[in-house]
Design an enzyme around this catalytic site. Structure first.
Site, mmCIF file in Angstrom:
data_model
loop_
_atom_site.group_PDB
_atom_site.id
_atom_site.type_symbol
_atom_site.label_atom_id
_atom_site.label_comp_id
_atom_site.label_asym_id
_atom_site.label_seq_id
_atom_site.Cartn_x
_atom_site.Cartn_y
_atom_site.Cartn_z
ATOM 1 N N THR A 1 0.807 -1.240 0.000
ATOM 2 C CA THR A 1 0.000 0.000 0.000
ATOM 3 C C THR A 1 0.837 1.285 0.000
ATOM 4 O OG1 THR A 1 -1.857 -1.094 1.055
ATOM 5 C CG2 THR A 1 -1.757 1.256 1.333
ATOM 6 N N ARG B 1 -12.997 -8.927 -1.782
ATOM 7 C CA ARG B 1 -12.462 -8.411 -0.510
ATOM 8 C C ARG B 1 -11.991 -6.945 -0.654
ATOM 9 N NH1 ARG B 1 -7.504 -6.014 1.489
ATOM 10 N NH2 ARG B 1 -7.392 -6.444 3.707
ATOM 11 N N GLY C 1 -0.973 -1.810 6.446
ATOM 12 C CA GLY C 1 -0.846 -2.993 7.298
ATOM 13 C C GLY C 1 -2.042 -3.896 7.148
ATOM 14 N N GLY D 1 -5.319 -4.950 6.894
ATOM 15 C CA GLY D 1 -6.531 -4.164 6.682
ATOM 16 C C GLY D 1 -7.690 -4.522 7.606
HETATM 17 N N1 ASP Z 1 -4.064 -2.199 4.334
HETATM 18 C C1 ASP Z 1 -4.090 -2.734 3.014
HETATM 19 C C2 ASP Z 1 -5.226 -3.714 2.856
HETATM 20 O O1 ASP Z 1 -5.534 -4.419 3.801
HETATM 21 C C3 ASP Z 1 -2.842 -3.421 2.622
HETATM 22 C C4 ASP Z 1 -1.563 -2.859 3.064
HETATM 23 O O2 ASP Z 1 -1.488 -1.854 3.738
HETATM 24 O O3 ASP Z 1 -0.580 -3.429 2.671
HETATM 25 O O4 ASP Z 1 -5.760 -3.819 1.783
#
Ligand code: ASP
Length: 309
Positions: A176, A204, A228, A230
Site C-alpha cells: 500500500t 475483498r 498494514g 486491513g
Molecule cells: N491495508 C491494506 C489492505 O488491507 C494493505 C496494506 O497496507 O498493505 O488492503
C-alpha cells in the site's frame, strides 16, 4: 503561514535489511524521494494539501515497486482490483473507490468522487461508469502486470491463503501507498491507495478506501494514512482512533499515533503503521513491524527511511 510539510509511505511489514540488496534499496529510496518531492513542490508553491497528496500518491501508483496502480498485487482470479481514498481536513470532504479495474491512478478517481459526486465510496463497475465523463486514464491488464507480484500469486493460486505485498510469508500484512500533508493555508489532507492482498477473494476490500479506517483528515486534529493488516485496521478504526484521541483526549499526534499503533492495533493482533501530520506541521511515522517504506519533508528537515531507526 503554516509550517507546511508532507509524509508518505510505501507499505509496512517484514522488510528485512538482510534480504535487501544495495541496488534494490537504492531504487526504493529514489522512488520515495521522487514521490515525496512531487507533493512537496506543490506545497512550496502555495498549492493545496489535496493536490500535494494526489501528486505523491500518483507517483507511487505509477511505480511498479509498490502495491498500488502499476504493479498492484494479483487477486484470486489473476486480475487487479484497486482501492483508494482521499480526505480533506477543511470540511471533512472525502472520496473513495473500491475494487476498480483498469484505472491507472485510482487516487485521482477518488478525488473526482470527492469533488463531483454526492457520495463518498463508489465501487467496481459503478465507479467506472462515474469515471466515464471525466476522461480518467485507463490501462489494460498488461500495464498492471509485474513479474514479482505474478510469482507471488502463482505460489498461492488455488489455495485459501492470502498475503499482503512486500512479504513472502503468507498472512503477513504489508504493502500500500499513502500520503498526508499540511499546506501553507493550514489545511490538512490524507490519501491512500492499494491493490490490497495477493490472492484476495470474494471482492475483498480492506481498510484503504474506508474513511476513518485507512484514511482520515480533520483540520482540528491531524491527517493519517495507514498501511498494514486491513481487517485489523478496520476493527481498530485506526486513522479515526488517532484523531479521536487528539480531539477528545487532548493528546499530541505523537502520543496518539504511537498508542494507536503500538497498543490498540497490537492488542487486536494487527500489524502495520501510519504516516501522520498535524496542523503545527508535526510529522509522525510509527509502525509496529519490521519496517515501513517512508519519507517526509518540511522546511527544516527531510528524510527517506525503510527500517527501524
Ligand atoms: N491495508 C491494506 C489492505 O488491507 C494493505 C496494506 O497496507 O498493505 O488492503
Amino acid at each position: 503561514m503554516y509550517n507546511y510539510g508532507i509524509a508518505i509511505h510505501g507499505g509496512a511489514g517484514t522488510i528485512s535489511k538482510s534480504l535487501m540488496s544495495e541496488e534494490k534499496e537504492k531504487t526504493y529510496v529514489e522512488a520515495l524521494t521522487k514521490a515525496r518531492d512531487a507533493g512537496y513542490a506543490i506545497l512550496r508553491g502555495g498549492g493545496s494539501s489535496i493536490d500535494a497528496v494526489v501528486a505523491s500518491v500518483s507517483s507511487l501508483e505509477d511505480c511498479p515497486l509498490f502495491n498500488a496502480g502499476k504493479g498492484a498485487v494479483f487477486n484470486a482470479e489473476g486480475s487487479h482490483e484497486l482501492d483508494a481514498s482521499i480526505m480533506s481536513g477543511k470540511a471533512l470532504d472525502a472520496g473513495a473507490v473500491a475494487a476498480v479495474q483498469g484505472v491507472k491512478n485510482p487516487i485521482q478517481l477518488a478525488k473526482l468522487v470527492m469533488v463531483h459526486s454526492d457520495h463518498i465510496l463508489l465501487m467496481g463497475e459503478g465507479a467506472l461508469k462515474f469515471a466515464k465523463p471525466y476522461n480518467v486514464a485507463m490501462e489494460n491488464a498488461e500495464y498492471f502486470h509485474d513479474d514479482h507480484r505474478f510469482n507471488q500469486w502463482q505460489r498461492m493460486k488455488g489455495s485459501d491463503d492470502f498475503q499482503l505485498d512486500h512479504s513472502d510469508k503468507p498472512k503477513q500484512y504489508l504493502g500500500t501507498v499513502g500520503a498526508v500533508a499540511l499546506d501553507s493555508h493550514g489545511d490538512l489532507a490524507a490519501a491512500t491507495s492499494t491493490g490490497g492482498m495477493t490472492n484476495k477473494k470474494f471482492g475483498r476490500i480492506g481498510d484503504s478506501p474506508i474513511i476513518g479506517a485507512g484514511t482520515y483528515a480533520n483540520n482540528n486534529t491531524c491527517a493519517i494514512s495507514c498501511t498494514g493488516s486491513g481487517e485489523y485496521l478496520m476493527k481498530g478504526v485506526t486513522a479515526y482512533d488517532i484523531s479521536c484521541m487528539m480531539e477528545y483526549g487532548g493528546m499530541s499526534l505523537y502520543d496518539a499515533s504511537h498508542q494507536s499503533i503500538n497498543t490498540h492495533l497490537l492488542k487486536l493482533g494487527g500489524d502495520g503503521g501510519v504516516v501522520g501530520i498535524d496542523r503545527k506541521g508535526n510529522i509522525v511515522m510509527p509502525f509496529n513491524c519490521e519496517g515501513m517504506y517512508r519519507a517526509s519533508k518540511n522546511r527544516n528537515a527531510s528524510n527517506v527511511l525503510i527500517y527501524k531507526v
